[in-house]
Design a protein around this motif. Structure first.
Motif: not given
Length: 358
Positions: A189-203, A251-264
């Motif tokens: 599950v964490a792998a999907v959430v992590q990669r989803g956040e990375m894709v979102h940041r690029i988009a 709330e979860t997605l908001e927390i992910m958006s506040r992570l640094t690029d390294e933390e993602t």
């Protein structure tokens, strides 16, 4: 396509949209730069802005690129109405709060950043010698780039997005496979959430480039919509399937958006955002989905009905074993809908297992 992003980023995009190629304001700014003249433009004429204005004179005339370029020949700032339709004042001396921090060195850019930060209004500055155009909004700064270079960067970002989306699709497919076999772990599950956040940041960055490019970004817009699709909706359903009861998907997605690029890149951070990881836990612990993501693949099923079914069976494994009679017992679910849910779950299960072993 609608992307999720913070209010600060939205304010910057709104400012970029106002001065994007094809707009009268951008035409005026380009005229100023070609004439080797500098400019300091405040894109708001509210009381707070007027309160820091000193000297100058009242213009109160309809905006035109020609007027802007002529008024920019004077040293002072130009105040433009919030809707961009009028030039309010010109040759104004701005007196912002001197205690507001700024990283700029030039007088014009320092004033621009301080006004933008202290009053929360968009400000544009164009340097006289270098022709550099900076936009200050939402507490941030963005330097406008030459159109050809920006298009090149955007196309490179699209290629990166495509590669990362393939990785996200692979992680999503793996998650579906382990879900239907009831062997999902927190790592999956964490792998999907992590990669989803990375894709979102690029988009999200490409979206800002598209706004900045204005009329020159039509093809980019089509390509981004094609690649990004409904990723945010799909990711929210994954989070909704696994997030702890004391936290919402947003709330979860908001927390992910506040992570640094390294933390993602840290899967534990994604697990912590789901509120599913204690200090001594590892990512191999078993987790069970509510089944909402797979239920949403049933075309006739509304979001409310999907929630009702997921709540009734309390887990995908029980839902997979449910008969038509069991499904029909859920409030609002008729026989036809129950049959379609059963067919959809059976099809997803078969497809996931075949994909895993092919």
């Amino acid at each position: 396509m609608e992307l999720r992003y913070g209010s600060a980023n939205e304010q910057m995009r709104q400012a970029l949209a106002r001065i994007s190629p094809g707009t009268p304001l951008r035409d005026g700014i380009d005229r100023v730069v070609r004439a080797k003249a500098g400019a300091l433009l405040v894109l708001d004429d509210g009381p707070d802005v007027l309160s820091i204005c000193s000297g100058g004179f009242l213009v109160d005339a309809p905006f035109s690129p020609q007027r802007l370029s002529e008024l920019a020949k004077m040293d002072g700032a130009i105040i433009i109405s919030g809707d961009g339709g009028r030039i309010a004042r010109a040759n104004v001396h701005l007196v912002p709060d001197p205690t507001v921090p700024t990283s700029e060195t030039g007088t014009r850019h320092r004033t621009a950043e301080r006004v933008a930060r202290s009053l929360d209004v968009p400000v544009v500055s164009a340097s006289e010698e270098m022709g550099v155009i900076n936009v200050y909004a939402g507490g941030g700064k963005r330097q406008l780039q030459e159109i050809g270079r920006l298009l090149e960067r955007a196309n490179q970002a699209l290629q990166t997005l495509e590669r990362y989306k393939v990785r996200l699709d692979d992680a999503m497919a793996k998650l579906t496979a382990v879900e239907v076999e009831d062997v999902a772990t927190l790592r999956d599950v964490a792998a999907v959430v992590q990669r989803g956040e990375m894709v979102h940041r690029i988009a999200d960055e490409i979206e800002t480039m598209i706004v900045e490019l204005g009329v020159d970004a039509r093809l980019l817009r089509l390509q981004l919509d094609e690649l990004y699709g409904e990723i945010d909706d799909e990711l929210e359903l994954v989070v909704q399937d696994y997030v702890a009861d004391d936290r919402t998907p947003s709330e979860t997605l908001e927390i992910m958006s506040r992570l640094t690029d390294e933390e993602t890149h840290d899967l534990r951070k994604a697990a912590e955002a789901l509120h599913r990881l204690e200090e001594d836990d590892d990512l191999t612990i078993s987790v069970a989905p509510r089944g909402l993501r797979l239920l949403h693949r049933t075309k006739r099923l509304s979001s409310d009905s999907a929630l009702a079914i997921a709540g009734h069976f309390n887990g995908l494994s029980k839902l997979q074993r449910a008969t038509l009679t069991d499904l029909s017992e859920v409030a609002g679910i008729d026989d036809a809908t129950a049959a379609e849910v059963r067919e959809t779950l059976a099809r997803v299960t078969e497809s996931a297992i075949l994909d895993q072993y092919n």
